[in-house]
Design a protein around this motif. Structure first.
Motif, PDB file in Angstrom:
ATOM      1  N   LYS A 132      39.717  72.345  38.269  1.00  0.00           N
ATOM      2  CA  LYS A 132      40.626  71.375  37.631  1.00  0.00           C
ATOM      3  C   LYS A 132      41.373  72.096  36.508  1.00  0.00           C
ATOM      4  O   LYS A 132      40.896  73.096  35.971  1.00  0.00           O
ATOM      5  CB  LYS A 132      39.819  70.206  37.043  1.00  0.00           C
ATOM      6  N   ALA A 133      42.518  71.554  36.104  1.00  0.00           N
ATOM      7  CA  ALA A 133      43.362  72.202  35.092  1.00  0.00           C
ATOM      8  C   ALA A 133      42.610  72.408  33.779  1.00  0.00           C
ATOM      9  O   ALA A 133      42.778  73.423  33.101  1.00  0.00           O
ATOM     10  CB  ALA A 133      44.616  71.356  34.860  1.00  0.00           C
ATOM     11  N   ASP A 134      41.745  71.437  33.404  1.00  0.00           N
ATOM     12  CA  ASP A 134      41.055  71.550  32.112  1.00  0.00           C
ATOM     13  C   ASP A 134      39.675  72.198  32.227  1.00  0.00           C
ATOM     14  O   ASP A 134      38.883  72.179  31.297  1.00  0.00           O
ATOM     15  CB  ASP A 134      40.922  70.148  31.479  1.00  0.00           C
ATOM     16  N   ASP A 135      39.345  72.783  33.407  1.00  0.00           N
ATOM     17  CA  ASP A 135      38.027  73.414  33.606  1.00  0.00           C
ATOM     18  C   ASP A 135      37.883  74.694  32.790  1.00  0.00           C
ATOM     19  O   ASP A 135      38.820  75.461  32.652  1.00  0.00           O
ATOM     20  CB  ASP A 135      37.843  73.810  35.088  1.00  0.00           C
ATOM     21  N   ASP A 136      36.649  74.923  32.283  1.00  0.00           N
ATOM     22  CA  ASP A 136      36.322  76.229  31.696  1.00  0.00           C
ATOM     23  C   ASP A 136      35.852  77.071  32.880  1.00  0.00           C
ATOM     24  O   ASP A 136      34.744  76.907  33.369  1.00  0.00           O
ATOM     25  CB  ASP A 136      35.202  76.030  30.663  1.00  0.00           C
ATOM     26  N   THR A 137      36.718  77.949  33.355  1.00  0.00           N
ATOM     27  CA  THR A 137      36.425  78.575  34.656  1.00  0.00           C
ATOM     28  C   THR A 137      36.164  80.075  34.540  1.00  0.00           C
ATOM     29  O   THR A 137      36.691  80.862  35.306  1.00  0.00           O
ATOM     30  CB  THR A 137      37.600  78.344  35.617  1.00  0.00           C
ATOM     31  N   ASP A 138      35.370  80.471  33.552  1.00  0.00           N
ATOM     32  CA  ASP A 138      35.044  81.896  33.434  1.00  0.00           C
ATOM     33  C   ASP A 138      34.207  82.330  34.640  1.00  0.00           C
ATOM     34  O   ASP A 138      33.393  81.555  35.152  1.00  0.00           O
ATOM     35  CB  ASP A 138      34.230  82.160  32.155  1.00  0.00           C
ATOM     36  N   VAL A 139      34.380  83.600  35.038  1.00  0.00           N
ATOM     37  CA  VAL A 139      33.522  84.136  36.114  1.00  0.00           C
ATOM     38  C   VAL A 139      32.158  84.479  35.525  1.00  0.00           C
ATOM     39  O   VAL A 139      31.968  84.467  34.303  1.00  0.00           O
ATOM     40  CB  VAL A 139      34.157  85.407  36.759  1.00  0.00           C
ATOM     41  N   GLU A 140      31.206  84.803  36.401  1.00  0.00           N
ATOM     42  CA  GLU A 140      29.856  85.173  35.945  1.00  0.00           C
ATOM     43  C   GLU A 140      29.921  86.426  35.071  1.00  0.00           C
ATOM     44  O   GLU A 140      30.740  87.317  35.309  1.00  0.00           O
ATOM     45  CB  GLU A 140      28.956  85.476  37.155  1.00  0.00           C
ATOM     46  N   GLU A 141      29.001  86.507  34.094  1.00  0.00           N
ATOM     47  CA  GLU A 141      28.991  87.688  33.214  1.00  0.00           C
ATOM     48  C   GLU A 141      28.035  88.763  33.723  1.00  0.00           C
ATOM     49  O   GLU A 141      28.101  89.902  33.304  1.00  0.00           O
ATOM     50  CB  GLU A 141      28.583  87.267  31.795  1.00  0.00           C
ATOM     51  N   THR A 142      27.103  88.370  34.596  1.00  0.00           N
ATOM     52  CA  THR A 142      26.131  89.340  35.127  1.00  0.00           C
ATOM     53  C   THR A 142      26.144  89.255  36.649  1.00  0.00           C
ATOM     54  O   THR A 142      26.702  88.309  37.214  1.00  0.00           O
ATOM     55  CB  THR A 142      24.697  89.017  34.625  1.00  0.00           C
ATOM     56  N   LEU A 143      25.486  90.223  37.289  1.00  0.00           N
ATOM     57  CA  LEU A 143      25.345  90.145  38.750  1.00  0.00           C
ATOM     58  C   LEU A 143      24.499  88.920  39.092  1.00  0.00           C
ATOM     59  O   LEU A 143      23.609  88.541  38.322  1.00  0.00           O
ATOM     60  CB  LEU A 143      24.668  91.403  39.294  1.00  0.00           C
ATOM     61  N   THR A 144      24.745  88.317  40.232  1.00  0.00           N
ATOM     62  CA  THR A 144      24.011  87.108  40.644  1.00  0.00           C
ATOM     63  C   THR A 144      22.821  87.511  41.509  1.00  0.00           C
ATOM     64  O   THR A 144      22.994  88.178  42.536  1.00  0.00           O
ATOM     65  CB  THR A 144      24.945  86.173  41.436  1.00  0.00           C
ATOM     66  N   PRO A 145      21.603  87.130  41.087  1.00  0.00           N
ATOM     67  CA  PRO A 145      20.418  87.537  41.861  1.00  0.00           C
ATOM     68  C   PRO A 145      20.257  86.736  43.151  1.00  0.00           C
ATOM     69  O   PRO A 145      20.598  85.556  43.206  1.00  0.00           O
ATOM     70  CB  PRO A 145      19.262  87.237  40.903  1.00  0.00           C
ATOM     71  N   VAL A 146      19.734  87.401  44.198  1.00  0.00           N
ATOM     72  CA  VAL A 146      19.356  86.707  45.446  1.00  0.00           C
ATOM     73  C   VAL A 146      17.849  86.913  45.589  1.00  0.00           C
ATOM     74  O   VAL A 146      17.375  88.048  45.709  1.00  0.00           O
ATOM     75  CB  VAL A 146      20.093  87.291  46.672  1.00  0.00           C
ATOM     76  N   TYR A 147      17.099  85.802  45.534  1.00  0.00           N
ATOM     77  CA  TYR A 147      15.629  85.883  45.487  1.00  0.00           C
ATOM     78  C   TYR A 147      15.002  85.670  46.866  1.00  0.00           C
ATOM     79  O   TYR A 147      15.575  84.956  47.699  1.00  0.00           O
ATOM     80  CB  TYR A 147      15.091  84.792  44.553  1.00  0.00           C
ATOM     81  N   PRO A 148      13.798  86.221  47.083  1.00  0.00           N
ATOM     82  CA  PRO A 148      13.035  85.828  48.283  1.00  0.00           C
ATOM     83  C   PRO A 148      12.764  84.323  48.163  1.00  0.00           C
ATOM     84  O   PRO A 148      12.360  83.861  47.095  1.00  0.00           O
ATOM     85  CB  PRO A 148      11.723  86.624  48.160  1.00  0.00           C
ATOM     86  N   ALA A 149      13.020  83.567  49.216  1.00  0.00           N
ATOM     87  CA  ALA A 149      12.886  82.101  49.123  1.00  0.00           C
ATOM     88  C   ALA A 149      11.969  81.591  50.221  1.00  0.00           C
ATOM     89  O   ALA A 149      11.415  82.366  51.001  1.00  0.00           O
ATOM     90  CB  ALA A 149      14.256  81.456  49.239  1.00  0.00           C
ATOM     91  N   THR A 150      11.793  80.298  50.282  1.00  0.00           N
ATOM     92  CA  THR A 150      11.009  79.674  51.345  1.00  0.00           C
ATOM     93  C   THR A 150      11.678  78.339  51.680  1.00  0.00           C
ATOM     94  O   THR A 150      12.581  77.901  50.969  1.00  0.00           O
ATOM     95  CB  THR A 150       9.538  79.475  50.905  1.00  0.00           C
ATOM     96  N   GLU A 151      11.233  77.714  52.735  1.00  0.00           N
ATOM     97  CA  GLU A 151      11.864  76.468  53.179  1.00  0.00           C
ATOM     98  C   GLU A 151      11.850  75.428  52.057  1.00  0.00           C
ATOM     99  O   GLU A 151      10.827  75.227  51.402  1.00  0.00           O
ATOM    100  CB  GLU A 151      11.081  75.918  54.390  1.00  0.00           C
ATOM    101  N   GLY A 152      13.005  74.805  51.817  1.00  0.00           N
ATOM    102  CA  GLY A 152      13.072  73.760  50.793  1.00  0.00           C
ATOM    103  C   GLY A 152      13.327  74.287  49.394  1.00  0.00           C
ATOM    104  O   GLY A 152      13.308  73.530  48.425  1.00  0.00           O
ATOM    105  N   LEU A 153      13.522  75.607  49.255  1.00  0.00           N
ATOM    106  CA  LEU A 153      13.818  76.197  47.941  1.00  0.00           C
ATOM    107  C   LEU A 153      15.152  76.917  48.041  1.00  0.00           C
ATOM    108  O   LEU A 153      15.238  77.975  48.671  1.00  0.00           O
ATOM    109  CB  LEU A 153      12.738  77.223  47.571  1.00  0.00           C
ATOM    110  N   THR A 154      16.187  76.375  47.456  1.00  0.00           N
ATOM    111  CA  THR A 154      17.504  77.024  47.560  1.00  0.00           C
ATOM    112  C   THR A 154      17.621  78.120  46.506  1.00  0.00           C
ATOM    113  O   THR A 154      16.881  78.135  45.513  1.00  0.00           O
ATOM    114  CB  THR A 154      18.629  75.999  47.329  1.00  0.00           C
ATOM    115  N   GLN A 155      18.596  79.008  46.706  1.00  0.00           N
ATOM    116  CA  GLN A 155      18.844  80.063  45.718  1.00  0.00           C
ATOM    117  C   GLN A 155      19.205  79.442  44.367  1.00  0.00           C
ATOM    118  O   GLN A 155      18.727  79.893  43.318  1.00  0.00           O
ATOM    119  CB  GLN A 155      19.986  80.985  46.195  1.00  0.00           C
ATOM    120  N   GLN A 156      20.042  78.395  44.396  1.00  0.00           N
ATOM    121  CA  GLN A 156      20.449  77.768  43.131  1.00  0.00           C
ATOM    122  C   GLN A 156      19.243  77.257  42.356  1.00  0.00           C
ATOM    123  O   GLN A 156      19.156  77.415  41.141  1.00  0.00           O
ATOM    124  CB  GLN A 156      21.418  76.583  43.393  1.00  0.00           C
ATOM    125  N   ARG A 157      18.289  76.647  43.082  1.00  0.00           N
ATOM    126  CA  ARG A 157      17.097  76.098  42.424  1.00  0.00           C
ATOM    127  C   ARG A 157      16.264  77.228  41.796  1.00  0.00           C
ATOM    128  O   ARG A 157      15.839  77.128  40.650  1.00  0.00           O
ATOM    129  CB  ARG A 157      16.270  75.310  43.455  1.00  0.00           C
TER     130      ARG A 157
END
Length: 716
Positions: free
Chosen positions: A158-183
């Motif tokens: 949106k026009a008024d969004d604070d839309t900075d990009v990430e400041e660090t690399l984004t981690p990808v974790y070992p996960a299991t069913e029902g656990l998303t990366q975002q969580r």
């Protein structure tokens, strides 16, 4: 109403204080349920991947990273490279084809890319309408319409969004069913905020160790690995060689090393029986041997003899390649125990191997007036009772058998030495029960552990750090190297002809049917079918069959006929992997060798080349072969050195596979990798000594941090 509001405020303050109090604790004492948004159901999912407290969560490290720190111009995009793009929607259409999909095209002026969604809602379609500004992350792939991203992560700007990009690399974790990366990311972020508490992650490594091996702070390493800056060397991170990764690997390997040393110390607190060499029986035995021992055998014998003179129990692992003469070494160790009026027990994992040992020990020891008793599951009734009485009375000084010899009803008069052959085939509890058999006399028997499956140095230094290691690295003279040939099963008819020629010329051969779909029943069935087919094709040959589902007596009968030369060809499953010694057998065919580990293939191949005749091993694979299978079979063709093969096996299959499933507790590392971090092992060993001298009270919490209570399973 006022009372209820007041109570709610009091509860809120109380919970807040409770929260603060829990955060002042070390993080291994703070359960995951202390985090915002973690209830019973989520805690259960986390427990599935061994995350029970906040320390576990922080040591659940990313397996890789994504760079979302900059927006890539669309004109510069390359296929199959994760990236962040931002642009305006110039078209959005529902496409009808094999599968209905929403295709959104966005452009940033330098180029354009398609975003394709196979699962989409009406709300999503309205959101991504022409003119909307969208930022998304995904992997561009080539498609008919140009580059496309399939189901990218996206947000409408949106026009008024604070839309900075990430400041660090984004981690990808070992996960299991029902656990998303975002969580997982959100939970790790919460846990990282608790690191400001000085007691959150205690530093157990002495300052001298950290300084000597250039190891940074534990807290800094953990923070860094969950959120690396964008200018980090991505290559180092991918290879697991970044100083922050090295810091954690070092500590984890140290915890494993200390757990092994702890076991060793525990074992050594119980005294053993000193057994000085008396030479009476050993000299007579050596005179009767039709061959001289190799220098390597003599060296290992000297180490064993020295250990047996000590009042602490010997804990020695003897490694020797196929045919290097470990059995003679074991016999001389047993004689040193017998000379000191102690019993020696020899335990083998299979009936075939145990019977082979019984035959050797009886032929060697009978002339010396030593009674050798044999005990296995098939010794029953009156005969069994007789053997048990011989063991209990001390009439039998050497006892050979399978796991049957550590059952409760077996009582030794004076057990002083336990020899365990092919130890990786035994479960931990089996080995421990044999050790306990000797404790009745107020001491613990010496333990000699033998294996013909060479253990790579890296594994020996970690998984067997509580044992002294000896290696018989020399083959007796007269052994002929085995020529190994790799060929496809489309040449089966030629192989059968070659087999026929060898057998008609008076030699013997093996045909090995390997495991099919992890099923013993199918493996035995395959062997039966193969034996029938070969009998029809080669009526002039006498052919025997051995597999795991046959009765022990039947197996023994067939094996004896083969050893005596009454059979030309033995069709078998992998039961013949160890302990079968037929010098006249000079040809082996292994079907589907790609299904076996390298060390197992090497063991099987060791059944031929035991005499002076030129011997051959044909590895007959089923096409197509994967790249890894091709590499593994090439190793077999190029090398006959078990240690070279074992190192390659470790590299290709990992430590859990090489050690065998029963040992995986020893090899399941969270951060460290035995092959990658083998260069740290010597430093880890030295650091362990320093820690035990300077901060012995840190050893136990360090072991608990990395192994929990798993070290009890590692008791070899």
């Amino acid at each position: 109403m006022v009372y209820e509001q007041q109570k709610a405020r009091t509860d809120k303050v109380k919970n807040c204080l409770e929260g603060r109090k829990s955060m002042a604790k070390p993080l291994n004492e703070v359960p995951v349920t202390a985090l915002k948004g973690v209830g019973g159901a989520l805690a259960e999912k986390l427990a599935k991947i061994q995350i029970n407290n906040l320390q576990d969560l922080l040591f659940h490290l990313p397996m890789r990273y994504q760079d979302r720190t900059r927006i890539a111009p669309m004109g510069t995009l390359q296929p199959e490279m994760d990236c962040v793009v931002q642009g305006r929607v110039v078209a959005a259409d529902v496409m009808m084809g094999k599968r209905r999909s929403l295709l959104v095209r966005i452009s940033d002026g330098s180029g354009s890319i398609g975003l394709r969604f196979y699962h989409f809602s009406g709300a999503q379609k309205n959101q991504l309408k022409t003119g909307a500004e969208v930022r998304c992350f995904g992997e561009p792939r080539r498609a008919a319409t140009g580059l496309e991203m399939y189901h990218p992560e996206y947000r409408v700007i949106k026009a008024d969004d604070d839309t900075d990009v990430e400041e660090t690399l984004t981690p990808v974790y070992p996960a299991t069913e029902g656990l998303t990366q975002q969580r997982i990311r959100a939970l790790c972020q919460q846990a990282l905020e608790k690191l400001d508490n000085p007691d959150a992650l205690q530093e157990f490594l002495p300052e001298e160790v950290r300084w000597q091996y250039q190891l940074g702070s534990l807290v800094d390493a953990v923070r860094f690995l969950h959120a690396p800056p964008p200018d980090v060397s991505y290559e180092l991170l991918e290879e697991g060689q970044h100083p922050a990764q090295r810091r954690l690997s070092f500590e984890e390997l140290l915890a494993h090393n200390l757990s092994m040393q702890k076991l060793r110390t525990l074992v050594r607190t119980v005294k053993s029986y000193p057994m000085p060499p008396k030479q009476e029986l050993t000299q007579s035995f050596r005179k009767e041997l039709p061959f001289a021992l190799t220098n390597a055998q003599e060296k290992v014998l000297a180490e064993i003899s020295q250990d047996m003179m000590e009042p602490e129990p010997m804990l020695r692992l003897v490694q020797g390649d196929v045919g290097s003469g470990k059995t003679v070494v074991a016999a001389l160790a047993a004689l040193q125990a017998v000379e000191n009026e102690f019993q020696a027990a020899v335990m083998a994992p299979t009936e075939i191997l145990a019977e082979q040992h019984e035959k050797n020990f009886k032929s060697w020891f009978k002339p010396l007036g030593i009674t050798v008793a044999f005990l296995s599951g098939k010794v029953k009734g009156k005969k069994r009772q007789e053997v048990l009485e011989q063991i209990a009375s001390g009439e039998a000084m050497v006892i050979v058998g399978t796991h049957a010899i550590f059952q409760d009803e077996v009582i030794f008069k004076k057990l002083g030495l336990a020899i365990i052959d092919e130890q990786h085939r035994f479960g931990v509890h089996q080995r421990m029960s044999l050790r306990k058999k000797g404790e009745a006399n107020g001491g613990q028997p010496h333990q000699l552990i033998m294996t013909a499956t060479p253990i790579p140095r890296t594994l020996a230094m970690s998984a067997y750090a509580d044992l002294d290691c000896s290696i018989i690295d020399e083959l007796p003279p007269g052994r002929t190297p085995v020529n190994t040939v790799v060929l496809g099963d489309d040449r089966r008819d030629q192989v059968i002809q070659r087999l026929k020629t060898a057998c008609v010329e008076g030699r013997q051969a093996y045909w090995v049917c390997t495991l099919i779909e992890e099923s013993e029943a199918l493996q035995c069935q395959a062997a039966e079918v193969t034996a029938e087919h070969l009998k029809k094709t080669l009526p002039e040959l006498s052919i025997g069959l051995v597999h795991g589902r046959m009765k022990a007596a039947e197996k023994l009968e067939v094996m004896d006929a083969f050893k005596a030369g009454h059979l030309h060809l033995l069709v078998a499953t992998t039961v013949i992997e160890v302990g079968v010694d037929v010098p006249n057998a000079s040809l082996m065919v292994i079907e589907n060798p790609e299904r076996l580990g390298l060390s197992q293939l090497h063991q099987l191949r060791g059944r031929v080349g035991r005499g002076s005749i030129a011997s051959h091993c044909l590895l007959m694979y089923h096409a197509p072969l994967s790249q890894q299978s091709r590499e593994r079979l090439q190793v077999m063709r190029d090398s006959s050195d078990g240690f070279v093969i074992a190192e390659k096996d470790l590299e290709l299959r990992g430590p859990g596979e090489v050690l065998g499933t029963r040992q995986t507790g020893l090899a399941s590392f969270r951060v460290a990798d035995l092959e990658r971090d083998s260069g740290l092992l010597e430093d880890v060993k030295n650091a362990g000594r320093v820690l035990l001298e300077q901060a012995p009270s840190n050893a136990e919490p360090l072991i608990l941090r990395w192994l929990g209570h798993a070290e009890k399973y590692a008791n070899v």
